[in-house]
Design an enzyme around this catalytic site. Structure first.
Site, PDB file in Angstrom:
ATOM      1  CE  LYS A 164     -43.754   7.277  14.242  1.00 37.35           C
ATOM      2  NZ  LYS A 164     -42.766   6.993  13.187  1.00 37.35           N
ATOM      3  CG  ASP A 194     -39.310   7.217  15.536  1.00 36.59           C
ATOM      4  OD1 ASP A 194     -38.297   7.875  14.914  1.00 36.59           O
ATOM      5  OD2 ASP A 194     -39.876   6.465  14.611  1.00 36.59           O
ATOM      6  CG  ASP A 245     -36.344   4.512  10.973  1.00 33.11           C
ATOM      7  OD1 ASP A 245     -36.247   3.982   9.919  1.00 33.11           O
ATOM      8  OD2 ASP A 245     -37.247   4.713  11.535  1.00 33.11           O
ATOM      9  CE  LYS A 272     -39.302   2.258  10.039  1.00 32.29           C
ATOM     10  NZ  LYS A 272     -39.836   3.472  10.155  1.00 32.29           N
TER      11      LYS A 272
END
Length: 363
Positions: A164, A194, A245, A272
């Site tokens: 991250k 990300d 995403d 997701k």
């Protein structure tokens, strides 16, 4: 025989302050759904309604009120005789604008359909015959904290690491990537990052040029979603492959999904299920992506082991290539005990282990 629904709230507590570019997470709310036939309450299926504040499309919903309405709807329905029938039932009784509830209800009904043994899909993952390779997730924090996580994952044998980025100083993040690459070249370790939309459009390409030096597999969501023209330009110009995403959240309908991917042309999409509306919706994204030669992988979204188990089993329905993002079950100190385990860089379902819901009470 009509269906009956009960539900329970469970507050998951992080083992550490989980940093993202949107802030620090300390706890996370989860709802567990329990569905059975009214005449046979001893056999039931369980599913999870999981949201993330300011990220999930429906995070601000009054879930207790929604579940009470769902109880009434399900009392007029019977368990379908096929998976396809279950997906149709869910789409009929739950609005597409309630993706988290669709995910939880699909899971509970599929579990009940298979006899209430936490079997969502009958495949090699559930039968403990095959594990799923996953990336090692590195959370944001101070440089030393991130470096410690990296070292731990590498010692455990992970061949793919995801960092991250976007919360600490960008130069410090580049130093971390340089540190990793000094020990592990690209042919030995896959590096994903990300940004969770942390970069501003004015200088995103400059930062992506800098990141390209570290031979990254991809970067997820470099800029905030809902900027289609800017994102299309980033995908076209970036030297680092782009994965969408958050861009997918709140996009409903096959036509809208098709147009989004056609217009932006990303290299990958991140799926997701609890944020996208369940397995039927996720399968539709996969179908569209593959028709446009766009890569994909599946990721959990801070669900408890109930939701994570379902997502792992769904993932195993596909002949996927590459590492999935299914390791977040290790983040909570009070997760629901389950047969899920991490062995090396794989998540597995160990049927010799049992489920334990502690003192969870269903309404």
């Amino acid at each position: 025989m009509p269906l009956a629904l009960k539900f329970a709230k469970h507050i998951l507590k992080f083992k550490f302050d989980a940093g993202t570019s949107r802030g620090v997470l300390k706890t996370k709310e989860a709802w567990i759904l329990k569905v059975c036939r009214k005449d046979d309450p001893k056999i039931f299926g369980l599913g999870e309604v999981s949201t993330i504040e300011r990220l999930s499309f429906d995070y601000s919903v009054d879930f207790e009120a929604e579940f009470e309405d769902l109880k009434k709807s399900l009392s007029q329905e019977e368990l379908p005789s096929s998976k396809e029938g279950i997906f149709k039932l869910v789409s009929r009784v739950v609005s597409e604008f309630r993706p988290a509830i669709r995910f939880g209800l699909e899971t509970a009904l599929l579990d009940l359909f298979h006899g209430g043994n936490f079997k969502i899909f009958d495949n090699s993952f559930y039968n403990s015959e095959k594990g799923i390779p996953i990336n090692g997730l590195i959370w944001m924090g101070e440089k030393d904290f991130m470096k410690k996580q990296i070292d731990e994952k590498l010692k455990l044998g992970f061949k793919c690491i995801k960092l991250k980025i976007g919360a600490i100083d960008f130069d410090a993040e580049c130093e971390l990537l340089k540190y990793i690459r000094a020990q592990y070249p690209a042919d030995q370790l896959i590096l994903r990052v990300d940004a969770n939309g942390a970069f501003i459009t004015q200088d995103v390409l400059k930062k992506l040029d800098q990141l390209a030096a570290f031979e990254l597999h991809s970067i997820e969501q470099p800029i905030m979603p809902k900027q289609p023209e800017a994102m299309q330009l980033v995908c076209e110009k970036s030297k680092v492959p782009i994965a969408l995403d958050e861009e997918l959240i709140g996009v409903f309908g096959k036509r809208e999904k098709t147009e989004l991917l056609r217009d932006i042309k990303p290299d990958y999409i991140i799926l997701k299920p609890s944020l996208l509306g369940g397995f039927a919706a996720t399968a539709e994204w996969i179908e569209i992506a593959e028709s446009q030669n766009i890569g994909w992988w599946i990721t959990s979204a801070l669900e408890s082991n109930v939701g994570l188990n379902a997502i792992c089993q769904f993932t195993n329905e596909y002949d996927y290539v590459g590492h999935q993002g299914l390791g977040t079950g290790q983040l909570f100190e009070n997760n629901i005990h389950s047969p899920l385990a991490i062995q090396g860089e794989e998540i597995v379902f160990n049927q010799t282990l049992s489920w334990d819901f502690g003192d969870l009470k269903f309404n």
